[in-house]
Scaffold this motif. Structure first.
Motif, PDB file in Angstrom:
ATOM      1  N   VAL A   1      89.966   5.462  27.734  1.00 53.18           N
ATOM      2  CA  VAL A   1      89.491   6.840  27.795  1.00 53.18           C
ATOM      3  C   VAL A   1      90.677   7.746  27.479  1.00 53.18           C
ATOM      4  N   TYR A   2      90.432   8.781  26.685  1.00 54.08           N
ATOM      5  CA  TYR A   2      91.503   9.667  26.229  1.00 54.08           C
ATOM      6  C   TYR A   2      91.345  11.060  26.815  1.00 54.08           C
ATOM      7  N   ASN A   3      92.415  11.832  26.784  1.00 58.92           N
ATOM      8  CA  ASN A   3      92.429  13.176  27.366  1.00 58.92           C
ATOM      9  C   ASN A   3      91.343  14.083  26.818  1.00 58.92           C
ATOM     10  N   ASN A   4      90.978  13.892  25.566  1.00 57.21           N
ATOM     11  CA  ASN A   4      89.971  14.755  24.951  1.00 57.21           C
ATOM     12  C   ASN A   4      88.541  14.351  25.313  1.00 57.21           C
ATOM     13  N   GLY A   5      88.372  13.289  26.100  1.00 60.89           N
ATOM     14  CA  GLY A   5      87.048  12.827  26.507  1.00 60.89           C
ATOM     15  C   GLY A   5      86.496  11.728  25.620  1.00 60.89           C
ATOM     16  N   ALA A   6      87.192  11.411  24.528  1.00 56.33           N
ATOM     17  CA  ALA A   6      86.754  10.334  23.642  1.00 56.33           C
ATOM     18  C   ALA A   6      87.012   8.984  24.313  1.00 56.33           C
ATOM     19  N   GLU A   7      86.353   7.971  23.786  1.00 53.63           N
ATOM     20  CA  GLU A   7      86.420   6.657  24.416  1.00 53.63           C
ATOM     21  C   GLU A   7      86.336   5.564  23.360  1.00 53.63           C
ATOM     22  N   VAL A   8      87.083   4.493  23.566  1.00 50.71           N
ATOM     23  CA  VAL A   8      86.988   3.292  22.735  1.00 50.71           C
ATOM     24  C   VAL A   8      86.449   2.186  23.621  1.00 50.71           C
ATOM     25  N   ARG A   9      85.429   1.497  23.132  1.00 49.60           N
ATOM     26  CA  ARG A   9      84.863   0.353  23.858  1.00 49.60           C
ATOM     27  C   ARG A   9      84.933  -0.878  22.963  1.00 49.60           C
ATOM     28  N   LEU A  10      85.402  -1.958  23.525  1.00 46.31           N
ATOM     29  CA  LEU A  10      85.484  -3.228  22.819  1.00 46.31           C
ATOM     30  C   LEU A  10      84.645  -4.242  23.573  1.00 46.31           C
ATOM     31  N   ASP A  11      83.588  -4.707  22.944  1.00 44.64           N
ATOM     32  CA  ASP A  11      82.702  -5.685  23.578  1.00 44.64           C
ATOM     33  C   ASP A  11      83.290  -7.074  23.378  1.00 44.64           C
ATOM     34  N   LYS A  12      83.665  -7.727  24.454  1.00 38.26           N
ATOM     35  CA  LYS A  12      84.339  -9.019  24.361  1.00 38.26           C
ATOM     36  C   LYS A  12      83.382 -10.154  24.015  1.00 38.26           C
ATOM     37  N   GLN A  13      82.096  -9.944  24.207  1.00 39.99           N
ATOM     38  CA  GLN A  13      81.136 -10.999  23.889  1.00 39.99           C
ATOM     39  C   GLN A  13      80.727 -10.980  22.419  1.00 39.99           C
ATOM     40  N   THR A  14      80.541  -9.789  21.855  1.00 40.84           N
ATOM     41  CA  THR A  14      80.091  -9.687  20.469  1.00 40.84           C
ATOM     42  C   THR A  14      81.225  -9.429  19.486  1.00 40.84           C
ATOM     43  N   GLY A  15      82.373  -8.952  19.972  1.00 44.26           N
ATOM     44  CA  GLY A  15      83.492  -8.630  19.102  1.00 44.26           C
ATOM     45  C   GLY A  15      83.376  -7.259  18.455  1.00 44.26           C
ATOM     46  N   GLU A  16      82.388  -6.477  18.862  1.00 43.04           N
ATOM     47  CA  GLU A  16      82.192  -5.152  18.282  1.00 43.04           C
ATOM     48  C   GLU A  16      83.119  -4.123  18.929  1.00 43.04           C
TER      49      GLU A  16
ATOM     50  N   PHE B   1      83.582   0.199  19.364  1.00 42.04           N
ATOM     51  CA  PHE B   1      82.893   1.479  19.253  1.00 42.04           C
ATOM     52  C   PHE B   1      83.857   2.603  19.603  1.00 42.04           C
ATOM     53  N   VAL B   2      83.741   3.701  18.891  1.00 46.95           N
ATOM     54  CA  VAL B   2      84.460   4.923  19.230  1.00 46.95           C
ATOM     55  C   VAL B   2      83.404   5.967  19.547  1.00 46.95           C
ATOM     56  N   TYR B   3      83.473   6.523  20.753  1.00 43.55           N
ATOM     57  CA  TYR B   3      82.545   7.560  21.180  1.00 43.55           C
ATOM     58  C   TYR B   3      83.291   8.878  21.282  1.00 43.55           C
ATOM     59  N   GLY B   4      82.642   9.938  20.855  1.00 44.07           N
ATOM     60  CA  GLY B   4      83.225  11.264  20.918  1.00 44.07           C
ATOM     61  C   GLY B   4      83.191  11.825  22.327  1.00 44.07           C
ATOM     62  N   PRO B   5      83.773  13.017  22.504  1.00 48.49           N
ATOM     63  CA  PRO B   5      83.831  13.637  23.837  1.00 48.49           C
ATOM     64  C   PRO B   5      82.461  13.894  24.460  1.00 48.49           C
ATOM     65  N   LYS B   6      81.436  14.044  23.632  1.00 47.78           N
ATOM     66  CA  LYS B   6      80.081  14.294  24.156  1.00 47.78           C
ATOM     67  C   LYS B   6      79.244  13.017  24.241  1.00 47.78           C
ATOM     68  N   GLY B   7      79.877  11.873  24.013  1.00 46.40           N
ATOM     69  CA  GLY B   7      79.190  10.600  24.131  1.00 46.40           C
ATOM     70  C   GLY B   7      78.520  10.128  22.856  1.00 46.40           C
ATOM     71  N   ASP B   8      78.689  10.860  21.760  1.00 48.48           N
ATOM     72  CA  ASP B   8      78.069  10.473  20.497  1.00 48.48           C
ATOM     73  C   ASP B   8      78.889   9.374  19.813  1.00 48.48           C
ATOM     74  N   LEU B   9      78.202   8.438  19.169  1.00 44.68           N
ATOM     75  CA  LEU B   9      78.860   7.327  18.494  1.00 44.68           C
ATOM     76  C   LEU B   9      79.528   7.833  17.224  1.00 44.68           C
ATOM     77  N   ILE B  10      80.820   7.675  17.116  1.00 43.15           N
ATOM     78  CA  ILE B  10      81.590   8.133  15.957  1.00 43.15           C
ATOM     79  C   ILE B  10      81.805   6.993  14.967  1.00 43.15           C
ATOM     80  N   GLU B  11      82.136   5.836  15.497  1.00 46.15           N
ATOM     81  CA  GLU B  11      82.440   4.693  14.630  1.00 46.15           C
ATOM     82  C   GLU B  11      82.042   3.400  15.325  1.00 46.15           C
ATOM     83  N   ARG B  12      81.517   2.453  14.523  1.00 48.42           N
ATOM     84  CA  ARG B  12      81.161   1.127  15.023  1.00 48.42           C
ATOM     85  C   ARG B  12      81.712   0.104  14.049  1.00 48.42           C
TER      86      ARG B  12
END
Length: 126
Positions: free
Chosen positions: A79-94, A96-107
């Motif tokens: 989680v970053y100061n601007n509210g953005a978030e990076v999630r790494l799924d360890k089971q699927t290897g995917e 995700f980058v989510y924006g400050p409002k929770g919208d999917l930016i990159e997969r």
């Protein structure tokens, strides 16, 4: 990064009684300096070891957001100061980058370790 060992008041008193210098109990400040890693002599290392091993001490780290990933529900999160978030799924290897409002930016599929800094940069730039 700051590191410290947390021990309750009873644990600090017990550590004072357990360690002696010239036959006298060490002072509370000496124990607290050792637990906060402000001193790093032989006595301080012994105090830290005893705090964790025998007095319920737990080691903590103070890190700015975004400098670490934490693990939960088979995903690694940052989680970053601007509210953005990076999630790494360890089971699927995917990844995700989510924006400050929770919208999917990159997969991304099949994220490799070398790609994680790039995902972090994308999240920090939002």
């Amino acid at each position: 990064m700051n590191k410290y060992i947390s021990v309750n008041k009873e644990g600090i008193k017990a550590l004072q009684r357990a360690f002696k210098v010239k036959g006298k109990e060490i002072c509370e400040r000496c124990v607290k300096n050792a637990l906060a890693y402000r001193t790093n002599n032989e006595l301080a290392r012994k105090i830290r070891f005893a705090a964790v091993k025998h007095h319920g001490g737990c080691t903590y780290y103070n890190l700015p957001e975004g400098e670490f990933f934490f693990d939960s529900d088979s995903c690694a999160f940052a989680v970053y100061n601007n509210g953005a978030e990076v999630r790494l799924d360890k089971q699927t290897g995917e990844g995700f980058v989510y924006g400050p409002k929770g919208d999917l930016i990159e997969r991304r599929e099949h994220v490799m370790m070398t790609q994680i800094p790039e995902l972090s940069r994308i999240a920090q730039a939002l």
